[in-house]
Motif scaffolding. Structure first.
Motif, PDB file in Angstrom:
ATOM      1  N   GLN A 445       0.783  -0.700   0.091  1.00 12.20           N
ATOM      2  CA  GLN A 445       0.487   0.056   0.213  1.00 12.20           C
ATOM      3  C   GLN A 445       0.847   1.136  -0.207  1.00 12.20           C
ATOM      4  OE1 GLN A 445      -3.058  -0.589  -0.939  1.00 12.20           O
ATOM      5  NE2 GLN A 445      -4.242   1.163  -0.109  1.00 12.20           N
ATOM      6  N   PRO A 446       0.728   1.995  -0.589  1.00 13.25           N
ATOM      7  CA  PRO A 446       1.580   3.226  -0.968  1.00 13.25           C
ATOM      8  C   PRO A 446       1.492   4.211   0.353  1.00 13.25           C
ATOM      9  CG  PRO A 446       0.617   3.288  -2.967  1.00 13.25           C
ATOM     10  CD  PRO A 446       0.315   2.005  -2.204  1.00 13.25           C
ATOM     11  N   ALA A 447       0.111   4.386   0.905  1.00  8.10           N
ATOM     12  CA  ALA A 447       0.043   5.095   1.952  1.00  8.10           C
ATOM     13  C   ALA A 447       0.828   4.022   3.496  1.00  8.10           C
ATOM     14  CB  ALA A 447      -1.507   5.759   1.916  1.00  8.10           C
ATOM     15  N   VAL A 448       0.968   3.247   3.138  1.00  5.22           N
ATOM     16  CA  VAL A 448       1.348   3.157   4.665  1.00  5.22           C
ATOM     17  C   VAL A 448       2.896   2.919   4.356  1.00  5.22           C
ATOM     18  CG1 VAL A 448       1.288   0.778   6.407  1.00  5.22           C
ATOM     19  CG2 VAL A 448      -0.792   2.066   5.163  1.00  5.22           C
ATOM     20  N   CYS A 449       3.881   3.433   5.537  1.00  2.00           N
ATOM     21  CA  CYS A 449       5.214   3.531   5.134  1.00  2.00           C
ATOM     22  C   CYS A 449       5.879   1.695   6.352  1.00  2.00           C
ATOM     23  CB  CYS A 449       6.199   4.192   5.238  1.00  2.00           C
ATOM     24  SG  CYS A 449       7.880   4.204   5.500  1.00  2.00           S
ATOM     25  N   LEU A 450       5.730   0.596   5.919  1.00  3.31           N
ATOM     26  CA  LEU A 450       5.904  -0.780   6.822  1.00  3.31           C
ATOM     27  C   LEU A 450       6.788  -1.705   5.308  1.00  3.31           C
ATOM     28  CD1 LEU A 450       4.797  -0.153  10.080  1.00  3.31           C
ATOM     29  CD2 LEU A 450       3.155  -2.382   9.094  1.00  3.31           C
ATOM     30  N   VAL A 451       7.288  -2.087   6.915  1.00  2.00           N
ATOM     31  CA  VAL A 451       7.895  -3.261   6.651  1.00  2.00           C
ATOM     32  C   VAL A 451       8.033  -4.265   7.269  1.00  2.00           C
ATOM     33  CG1 VAL A 451      10.195  -4.167   5.674  1.00  2.00           C
ATOM     34  CG2 VAL A 451       9.728  -1.951   4.870  1.00  2.00           C
TER      35      VAL A 451
END
Length: 726
Positions: A445-451
């Motif tokens: 999801q581009p709106a979430v910065c998560l790895v």
């Protein structure tokens, strides 16, 4: 016969299970009686003295019941007379000397105590009696109220306990005599019941092969033996008529001269082979030339150099199979050493050569090669190495690209996750995780910065804080907006918040499992995540929901060791790859939709086409299998381009490209065009082989991933580097 009848009576008497006959073997033997010929008794009379009966059938062991006092008294009286040794009058009469023991036939007499005949005793299980005597009165079962302790005391006190058996027809205990005990022991040893029977006595040959002097009968010959039979006369007349008509040919002596087939004869064109249209005549030998003469011209004689060159050549490469020689006369020519071998080879040529002309199909070899487009017509695709990302000290197992294509995350065995800037190959951040990183997956999801990072038995959710600050802040707000329920439900995994020190390092959540985590895969919407656990059982695959922090195990049983999982990009499907198969599950219906059979030894990797209708999987036996889900469960195409095991496969999200990485250190990029027309098959063309990784510990490329927007590909190798091919 007496021994056999006694054995039948012992077998008819009910032996207590597991006690009597086993104790016969353990009890020391009693002194046996003298081997004197016992008087022959009838069946019924011997049963009076032995306490055993012949009539009745097998019944259950639970036939112990109550008996009347009158019957009990009669049985005790009979037993007392038996033990006292007072013979009955009938026995005295039969044992008197000089009497004929066969004067009275008593073989049809029935039992004097139970006259039920052949009626099964099982029919009396629900009654208090077991039969009727000669007077028609009921024979009641004896009352048995003894427990195990009484039986044990009876076993210790009664010296005849080991030879006591239970009579099933009356329910009373009977003491076996010495003759009956000896008979039982002989039968247990596999011997004959009769002591006087000799199984090894010499056989008497009643019919001899010698010529007899006198005839068997002195009856004179019949008259019909001298008069011809009418039937035989008719048969002879028929045979004579058949011979006259020529139907029966007389036997002629065979010609002793053998017949041979001349292979070298001129073949008749009217023969069967000659009439065949495609017949090929036998090959003819070439006529001898000057080189085969005994006195050839000087130009045919080889020089010394030509002799050495001829000797060094292979027999198949020589122009002549012999060396021309010169002799003064024909008498001086020696015998040819290879004459028999050449004649044999000539016979084989004539016998085994195809004697029929085959129709040859005139096919252009270029027509057999499929018409594939040229690679230059299929551009763009990666062709050369552009950047090398160095920094890991051990092999790089996994990598993932951000949805925007600006950042790259890589996990290594050195216990760290590195975040790179794709355009400059600069390491922006290093996050130590304290273990071997098995899998790394960036949230799609581009709106979430998560790895998501798989380390040992936990999945770490990291916020790398890269890119737009609004996206980074909204990610933290999304994770902190969760409110735990009042009554938490039991889950197969534990969700733990990160401490303040871990939050400064980028860690936000920790999902703990009891087993090592092998892979992490995100759903296309970014809220669900599938995890593969490296353990046996039905909990190998877990699905986590990020927004509600729930974990569930979707399967109730296991179908083998799970290697890879992937979400379908369009439909609510979950693909689970085991060692030998790929299963497609419908998550809403909770049922198995399809089972794909890749026909390979061990599946290692899995990837789904962005349209969702095609699947590729790699295996450790160097195969890449392409499946068309709308076509069949069998592979549409099997590609064997690599020489070693395949470690990773991937599809490009936009371009018609797919790639595979192998332990041979190469990445093969193929063009895979999928058409909307269902009647047109996909076009699969290998376009480029990319090399650059150095083999380390016999391992090459461990993971590959395409750039989300550009025709670029990233590869992670065992040499500790990540390479970008553009």
């Amino acid at each position: 016969m007496a021994g056999a009848q006694g054995a039948g009576r012992v077998a008819a008497a009910g032996v207590r299970p597991g006690k009597r006959l086993l104790e016969l073997e353990r009890e020391p033997e009693e002194p046996s009686l003298p081997a004197a010929p016992a008087p022959s008794l009838s069946d019924s009379e011997e049963s009076v003295f032995s306490g055993l009966e012949d009539s009745g059938s097998d019944s259950s062991e639970e036939e112990d019941g109550a008996s009347g006092d009158e019957q009990q008294g009669r049985m005790e009286k009979a037993t007392g007379q038996q033990q006292a040794g007072t013979p009955s009058p009938r026995t005295q009469v039969e044992s008197a000397p000089g009497e004929d023991e066969y004067a009275e036939d008593s073989s049809d007499e029935e039992d004097v105590r139970n006259t039920v005949g052949n009626v099964p005793l099982a029919w009396y299980e629900d009654f208090p009696h077991v039969g009727y005597d000669l007077d028609g009165r009921r024979i009641y079962r004896p009352v048995r109220t003894r427990d195990e302790l009484d039986q044990f005391l009876d076993k210790m006190d009664n010296p005849d306990y080991w030879r006591t058996v239970q009579d099933r027809t009356t329910g009373h205990d009977v003491r076996l005599t010495d003759e009956q005990v000896a008979l039982v022991r002989r039968l247990q040893k596999g011997q004959f019941g009769d002591v006087s029977f000799d199984p090894y006595e010499p056989a008497v040959d009643f019919f001899s092969g010698d010529l007899m002097i006198h005839p068997v009968t002195s009856r004179p010959a019949d008259k019909r033996s001298f008069i011809p039979s009418l039937v035989e006369k008719e048969k002879v007349s028929r045979m004579v008529h058949a011979i006259k008509m020529g139907w029966i040919q007389p036997r002629r002596p065979r010609d002793p001269a053998p017949s041979f087939y001349d292979l070298w004869a001129q073949e008749d064109p009217d023969a069967v082979l000659g009439r065949h249209k495609m017949h090929v005549p036998a090959p003819k030998l070439a006529l001898p030339g000057h080189a085969e003469s005994y006195n050839p011209p000087p130009e045919y004689l080889p020089s010394e150099e030509e002799r050495l060159a001829w000797a060094q050549q292979e027999p198949e490469e020589r122009r002549l199979s012999f060396l021309p020689r010169q002799f003064p006369s024909l008498r001086a020519v020696p015998a040819y050493g290879r004459f028999i071998q050449e004649r044999f080879e000539r016979c084989l040529d004539l016998y085994l050569c195809p004697r029929q002309r085959k129709m040859r199909v005139n096919v252009d070899p270029d027509d057999l090669i499929p018409k594939l487009p040229r690679p230059r017509d299929l551009q763009p695709f990666p062709t050369c190495q552009a950047l090398v990302y160095r920094g890991h000290s051990d092999l790089v197992r996994c990598l993932s690209v951000s949805p925007g294509g600006q950042w790259l995350a890589s996990g290594s065995d050195d216990g760290s996750v590195r975040l790179w800037e794709v355009a400059t190959a600069r390491c922006v951040r290093t996050v130590p995780v304290g273990g071997v990183v098995r899998s790394v997956a960036w949230n799609p999801q581009p709106a979430v910065c998560l790895v998501a990072v798989a380390v040992d038995d936990a999945v770490l959710l990291l916020n790398p804080a890269l890119g737009d600050r609004l996206v980074v802040g909204s990610t933290d707000q999304l994770l902190s907006a969760y409110t735990p329920p009042a009554e938490p439900a039991a889950q197969p995994a534990r969700w733990l918040e990160a401490s303040e020190e871990e939050r400064r390092g980028g860690l936000r959540l920790r999902i703990c499992h009891g087993k090592p985590v092998a892979q992490v895969a995100w759903h296309g919407r970014g809220d669900y995540m599938a995890v593969v656990l490296a353990a046996a059982g039905h909990t190998q695959v877990l699905i986590h929901q990020l927004s509600r922090r729930r974990s569930q195990s979707p399967f109730r049983r296991s179908h083998g060791q799970v290697q890879r999982v992937a979400f379908h990009p369009v439909r609510p499907f979950l693909l689970v790859a085991s060692q030998r198969s790929v299963r497609l599950y419908h998550l809403l219906r909770q049922e198995l939709t399809k089972k794909l059979l890749p026909n390979c030894k061990w599946v290692s990797s899995l990837a789904v086409h962005p349209a969702g209708d095609n699947v590729i999987c790699g295996s450790y036996d160097s195969k890449l299998v392409w499946f068309d889900l709308d076509l069949s469960t069998k592979p549409y195409r099997v590609l064997r381009h690599h020489k070693k095991a395949l470690r990773a496969v991937a599809f490009h999200p936009r371009y018609p490209l797919f790639a595979s990485g192998s332990d041979d250190g190469s990445v093969i990029v193929c063009h895979g065009m999928v058409y909307n027309d269902l009647l047109q098959n996909p076009l699969l063309v290998p376009v480029k082989v990319l090399k650059g990784h150095v083999l380390t510990r016999d391992l090459g490329v461990l993971d590959v991933a395409f750039h989300p927007a550009q025709p670029w590909i990233f590869s992670a190798g065992a040499d500790g580097t990540v390479r970008l091919f553009s």
